[in-house]
Design a protein around this motif. Sequence first.
Motif, PDB file in Angstrom:
ATOM      1  N   SER A   1      30.473  46.718  51.713  1.00 58.64           N
ATOM      2  CA  SER A   1      30.960  45.738  51.018  1.00 58.64           C
ATOM      3  C   SER A   1      29.862  44.974  50.079  1.00 58.64           C
ATOM      4  N   GLY A   2      30.261  44.310  49.122  1.00 60.41           N
ATOM      5  CA  GLY A   2      29.398  43.416  48.375  1.00 60.41           C
ATOM      6  C   GLY A   2      29.178  42.078  48.924  1.00 60.41           C
TER       7      GLY A   2
ATOM      8  N   SER B   1      19.676  46.310  51.973  1.00 55.87           N
ATOM      9  CA  SER B   1      20.782  45.792  51.588  1.00 55.87           C
ATOM     10  C   SER B   1      20.643  44.386  51.247  1.00 55.87           C
ATOM     11  N   ALA B   2      21.115  44.003  50.197  1.00 54.88           N
ATOM     12  CA  ALA B   2      21.266  42.488  49.802  1.00 54.88           C
ATOM     13  C   ALA B   2      22.158  42.225  48.953  1.00 54.88           C
TER      14      ALA B   2
ATOM     15  N   PRO C   1      34.629  41.923  46.248  1.00 53.56           N
ATOM     16  CA  PRO C   1      34.281  43.011  45.239  1.00 53.56           C
ATOM     17  C   PRO C   1      34.541  44.431  45.550  1.00 53.56           C
ATOM     18  N   PRO C   2      34.534  45.192  44.658  1.00 57.18           N
ATOM     19  CA  PRO C   2      34.757  46.481  44.954  1.00 57.18           C
ATOM     20  C   PRO C   2      34.133  47.140  46.227  1.00 57.18           C
TER      21      PRO C   2
ATOM     22  N   GLY D   1      24.068  42.940  43.697  1.00 52.40           N
ATOM     23  CA  GLY D   1      23.799  43.556  44.980  1.00 52.40           C
ATOM     24  C   GLY D   1      23.578  45.142  45.076  1.00 52.40           C
ATOM     25  N   PHE D   2      23.401  45.434  46.309  1.00 49.03           N
ATOM     26  CA  PHE D   2      22.883  47.013  46.437  1.00 49.03           C
ATOM     27  C   PHE D   2      22.937  47.528  47.915  1.00 49.03           C
ATOM     28  N   ASN D   3      22.971  48.628  48.041  1.00 47.10           N
ATOM     29  CA  ASN D   3      23.007  49.516  49.355  1.00 47.10           C
ATOM     30  C   ASN D   3      22.195  50.495  49.045  1.00 47.10           C
TER      31      ASN D   3
END
Length: 329
Positions: free
Chosen positions: A172-173, A214-215, A153-154, A221-223
């Motif tokens: 990264s995702g 992060s997850a 992913p982006p 997902g998220f950071n």
Amino acid sequence: MPAAVLPAAPDCMQDAHGHIRFGRYQGCIARLDWPRPEGRWQRMLQRLRHKRWQYLALTHPDYVIALAVVDVGWTGAAFAYLFDRRTGRLLADVTTDSFPRHGAEVADQPFADAAFSSRALAIRFSACGSYLAVDLQSPALKLAAHVDIGTMPPVLAAIAPLGAHSHSTHKSGALAVSGFADCHGQRYSLDGAVASLDYSNGLLPRETAWRWASAHRAGLGFNLQQGYMAQHENAVWLEQQLFALEGVQFHFEPQQPLRPWHISDDDGLLDLQFTPEGLCRKNQNLLIAASRYIQVIGRFDGHLVHPVSGARHVVQGLSGVTEDHYARW
């Protein structure tokens, strides 16, 4: 409100005039070429301040594996652990450094080669076209993995000023991964696991502190970070799109990190409850340097709001980590 679309990442961090391209981008910055100071003493200080690390997390319904190679500038370090979610036990936990030698190598390209080797722990990341090969060897834990970086992913790329210093990071995702881990006679297949990569490269202050979460799973997902990078590395992945977030707040009890955490953002787009399952804790003091951190393994529940459509995405039982870290380096 976060931007709907982040600009494409430049191929290098300096423009034609030698200025650093501060900002948040989508994609990988191929060359991380920090400007070199002119004086010999300034160049030596820059080498000491230059920090690089590559971190990999593998999350699965049954376990979480994390490992990293860290180039501190004047020495190197590495860590790896395996947390069994079924038993709530940390089955392997290895941390080592090469002080007073250097001992770590991290390339100046994201998601590329990195290595650390000692008697206690050896880790090697090797870029092989569309995948990143990862090999880990220690008495307690062994890992052989291929992480798909060809169809990911982006990627979030961020370059931020930190007073007199600067730092960059790539996040990264959800990435596909194959392989296995061996721990105390038990084999853990990586089938069904989700990989995420964190590559950081910059000139950090002598004292640096942050909180991080992060997850990831497919499509969500998220950071999140509160600390030295301010809002620059806050992002969510929704429906295969990447969106920047502004400031986030971490509410937890530092002396009792196994109690629930609450994380929210300033714009009301994110509200998460983190339920800890276990933690990895380190306190190191090398006289001239120190590191104190906890990385907590657990699950996130709550919601994310799509910043364009306004659609509400439920987060339920999403495996991930939080961290509270202070470093004097």
